[in-house]
Scaffold this motif. Structure first.
Motif, PDB file in Angstrom:
ATOM      1  N   THR A  44      51.662  13.056  67.923  1.00 41.92           N
ATOM      2  CA  THR A  44      50.565  12.654  68.805  1.00 41.92           C
ATOM      3  C   THR A  44      50.369  11.149  68.762  1.00 41.92           C
ATOM      4  N   ALA A  45      50.477  10.536  67.577  1.00 44.62           N
ATOM      5  CA  ALA A  45      50.325   9.081  67.463  1.00 44.62           C
ATOM      6  C   ALA A  45      51.415   8.366  68.248  1.00 44.62           C
ATOM      7  N   ARG A  46      52.623   8.881  68.229  1.00 41.68           N
ATOM      8  CA  ARG A  46      53.709   8.251  68.988  1.00 41.68           C
ATOM      9  C   ARG A  46      53.483   8.401  70.489  1.00 41.68           C
ATOM     10  N   SER A  47      52.971   9.535  70.907  1.00 43.77           N
ATOM     11  CA  SER A  47      52.639   9.710  72.320  1.00 43.77           C
ATOM     12  C   SER A  47      51.475   8.820  72.709  1.00 43.77           C
ATOM     13  N   ALA A  70      61.149  27.992  58.284  1.00 43.85           N
ATOM     14  CA  ALA A  70      62.209  26.990  58.312  1.00 43.85           C
ATOM     15  C   ALA A  70      62.979  27.071  59.629  1.00 43.85           C
ATOM     16  N   GLY A  71      63.292  25.901  60.192  1.00 43.05           N
ATOM     17  CA  GLY A  71      64.024  25.857  61.456  1.00 43.05           C
ATOM     18  C   GLY A  71      63.440  24.842  62.411  1.00 43.05           C
ATOM     19  N   PRO A  72      63.938  24.798  63.644  1.00 42.77           N
ATOM     20  CA  PRO A  72      63.455  23.820  64.617  1.00 42.77           C
ATOM     21  C   PRO A  72      61.994  24.065  64.991  1.00 42.77           C
ATOM     22  N   VAL A  73      61.297  22.985  65.324  1.00 40.55           N
ATOM     23  CA  VAL A  73      59.897  23.072  65.717  1.00 40.55           C
ATOM     24  C   VAL A  73      59.664  22.152  66.900  1.00 40.55           C
ATOM     25  N   GLN A  74      58.810  22.578  67.811  1.00 38.71           N
ATOM     26  CA  GLN A  74      58.488  21.812  69.014  1.00 38.71           C
ATOM     27  C   GLN A  74      57.019  21.409  68.972  1.00 38.71           C
ATOM     28  N   ILE A  75      56.748  20.118  69.212  1.00 35.44           N
ATOM     29  CA  ILE A  75      55.382  19.611  69.230  1.00 35.44           C
ATOM     30  C   ILE A  75      55.099  19.031  70.604  1.00 35.44           C
ATOM     31  N   GLU A  76      54.052  19.529  71.252  1.00 39.62           N
ATOM     32  CA  GLU A  76      53.703  19.099  72.608  1.00 39.62           C
ATOM     33  C   GLU A  76      52.300  18.500  72.616  1.00 39.62           C
ATOM     34  N   PRO A  77      52.173  17.174  72.473  1.00 37.86           N
ATOM     35  CA  PRO A  77      50.851  16.549  72.568  1.00 37.86           C
ATOM     36  C   PRO A  77      50.488  16.275  74.025  1.00 37.86           C
ATOM     37  N   ARG A  78      49.210  16.352  74.308  1.00 43.03           N
ATOM     38  CA  ARG A  78      48.711  15.994  75.644  1.00 43.03           C
ATOM     39  C   ARG A  78      47.505  15.083  75.457  1.00 43.03           C
ATOM     40  N   ILE A  79      47.638  13.832  75.876  1.00 37.94           N
ATOM     41  CA  ILE A  79      46.562  12.869  75.737  1.00 37.94           C
ATOM     42  C   ILE A  79      45.431  13.240  76.707  1.00 37.94           C
ATOM     43  N   LEU A  80      44.252  13.486  76.163  1.00 41.01           N
ATOM     44  CA  LEU A  80      43.095  13.847  76.985  1.00 41.01           C
ATOM     45  C   LEU A  80      42.307  12.616  77.406  1.00 41.01           C
ATOM     46  N   GLY A  83      40.713   5.515  75.031  1.00 42.25           N
ATOM     47  CA  GLY A  83      39.770   4.431  75.270  1.00 42.25           C
ATOM     48  C   GLY A  83      40.079   3.229  74.406  1.00 42.25           C
ATOM     49  N   ARG A  84      39.145   2.298  74.336  1.00 44.56           N
ATOM     50  CA  ARG A  84      39.369   1.088  73.564  1.00 44.56           C
ATOM     51  C   ARG A  84      39.358   1.354  72.060  1.00 44.56           C
ATOM     52  N   SER A  85      38.556   2.328  71.596  1.00 40.07           N
ATOM     53  CA  SER A  85      38.425   2.543  70.154  1.00 40.07           C
ATOM     54  C   SER A  85      39.035   3.848  69.661  1.00 40.07           C
ATOM     55  N   MET A  86      39.218   4.827  70.550  1.00 39.99           N
ATOM     56  CA  MET A  86      39.744   6.124  70.111  1.00 39.99           C
ATOM     57  C   MET A  86      40.608   6.753  71.185  1.00 39.99           C
ATOM     58  N   THR A  87      41.539   7.575  70.729  1.00 37.41           N
ATOM     59  CA  THR A  87      42.356   8.398  71.610  1.00 37.41           C
ATOM     60  C   THR A  87      42.186   9.849  71.186  1.00 37.41           C
ATOM     61  N   THR A  88      41.946  10.730  72.140  1.00 36.26           N
ATOM     62  CA  THR A  88      41.782  12.163  71.856  1.00 36.26           C
ATOM     63  C   THR A  88      42.899  12.932  72.542  1.00 36.26           C
ATOM     64  N   ALA A  89      43.483  13.879  71.817  1.00 31.55           N
ATOM     65  CA  ALA A  89      44.609  14.634  72.351  1.00 31.55           C
ATOM     66  C   ALA A  89      44.537  16.083  71.914  1.00 31.55           C
ATOM     67  N   ARG A 106      47.290  25.332  67.417  1.00 32.38           N
ATOM     68  CA  ARG A 106      46.834  24.458  68.494  1.00 32.38           C
ATOM     69  C   ARG A 106      45.688  23.627  67.936  1.00 32.38           C
ATOM     70  N   ALA A 107      45.712  22.320  68.212  1.00 31.41           N
ATOM     71  CA  ALA A 107      44.735  21.436  67.580  1.00 31.41           C
ATOM     72  C   ALA A 107      44.207  20.385  68.539  1.00 31.41           C
ATOM     73  N   LEU A 108      43.025  19.889  68.215  1.00 28.38           N
ATOM     74  CA  LEU A 108      42.469  18.695  68.843  1.00 28.38           C
ATOM     75  C   LEU A 108      42.490  17.587  67.795  1.00 28.38           C
ATOM     76  N   ILE A 109      43.009  16.425  68.176  1.00 26.29           N
ATOM     77  CA  ILE A 109      43.153  15.305  67.264  1.00 26.29           C
ATOM     78  C   ILE A 109      42.479  14.078  67.858  1.00 26.29           C
ATOM     79  N   THR A 110      41.720  13.367  67.042  1.00 30.43           N
ATOM     80  CA  THR A 110      41.171  12.071  67.433  1.00 30.43           C
ATOM     81  C   THR A 110      41.833  10.996  66.587  1.00 30.43           C
ATOM     82  N   LEU A 111      42.397   9.996  67.254  1.00 33.12           N
ATOM     83  CA  LEU A 111      43.072   8.885  66.601  1.00 33.12           C
ATOM     84  C   LEU A 111      42.287   7.599  66.806  1.00 33.12           C
TER      85      LEU A 111
END
Length: 278
Positions: A44-47, A70-80, A83-89, A106-111
């Protein structure tokens, strides 16, 4: 590259990111949820960077739907929102199983920028007074078991306060509390993203109440409050409510300077021995 860096390695794939989960981070047959949370936050931070956003996790709230393997994993972030101080996804983590994608959580993340929120400290929680790491018990001191043989525990140097490890020899205190120290076994420093892993690194506090078997997380909410200083992390886990096979587990982490750097609460499912009827 450290062991954790390797575990969090990602490649961009379509609208998301792909990685690979290893049994090195498993407890039994399930990959530790904290590693999945750190992996999702990294993606999510890279997106977020592409959207002009932020890198440091401030909050993480997830519903766990199935255990990772164990095995392959897929991560799909969606930036919601960015802003200037935070990003929510929102982020979805899934794995291919028998030709179909199975969602793990499934998660909500604030960066944001943790340095911006470090000072001033107006109110906080002090770390409990426990013996230093060299006076605590390491996982190497525990009796052999499925838990101590897990790949995940080998990734850490965990030292438990002797007053809170009676459960390891079949004598749980019934207090519902664990305390101790934590660092990565390879000596690498734990950063802000790694704190999400650390919040889920100790044995479940339900063990101190006589729980038996696997303790899966139903829901987890964690907060990162600072970038940890180098050195040992100090952890305290405790529970205040256990009923009907569910419990709330709270975790607090202080860095080597005694500053609170992360805390969380999770709802978990636990099994307890059935009381005998005489």
């Amino acid at each position: 590259m450290t062991e954790l860096d390797d575990a969090l390695r990602l490649e961009q794939s379509g609208t998301g990111w792909t990685g690979r989960l290893s049994d090195d981070w498993a407890i039994g047959e399930a990959i530790n949820g904290g590693l999945l949370m750190s992996l999702a936050t990294t993606a999510t931070a890279r997106s977020s960077e592409a959207a002009g956003g932020h890198r440091d996790p401030l909050s993480f709230s997830a519903v766990f739907l199935s255990p990772g393997t164990a095995g392959p994993v897929q991560i799909e972030p969606r930036i919601l929102r960015s802003g200037r101080s935070m990003t929510t996804a929102e982020v979805v983590v899934s794995q291919p199983v028998d030709g179909r994608d199975v969602e793990r959580f499934r998660a909500l993340i604030t960066l944001g920028d943790l340095e911006k929120y470090a000072e001033p400290v107006l109110r906080t929680v002090a770390a409990p007074d426990i013996p230093p790491p060299d006076k605590c018990l390491s996982a190497q001191d525990a009796p052999p078991s499925t838990l101590t043989k897990s790949g995940f525990l080998k990734r850490f140097d965990a030292r438990m306060d002797p007053a809170t490890v009676g459960w390891a020899v079949g004598e749980p205190s019934g207090q519902g509390e664990m305390r101790g120290w934590l660092q990565l076994a390879d000596g690498a420093q734990i950063d802000a993203v790694g704190l999400l892993l650390a919040l889920d690194a100790f044995p479940p506090v339900s063990f101190d109440l006589g729980s038996v078997g696997w303790v899966p997380t139903v829901e987890f909410t964690g907060y990162v409050r600072g970038i940890p200083a180098p050195g040992w992390l100090q952890l305290r886990l405790h529970t205040e409510h256990v009923a009907g096979g569910l419990l709330n587990e709270d975790c607090q982490i202080w860095d080597s300077t005694g500053r609170l750097v992360a805390h969380s609460r999770q709802l978990a499912s636990a099994r307890f021995p059935t009381p005998s009827v005489e």
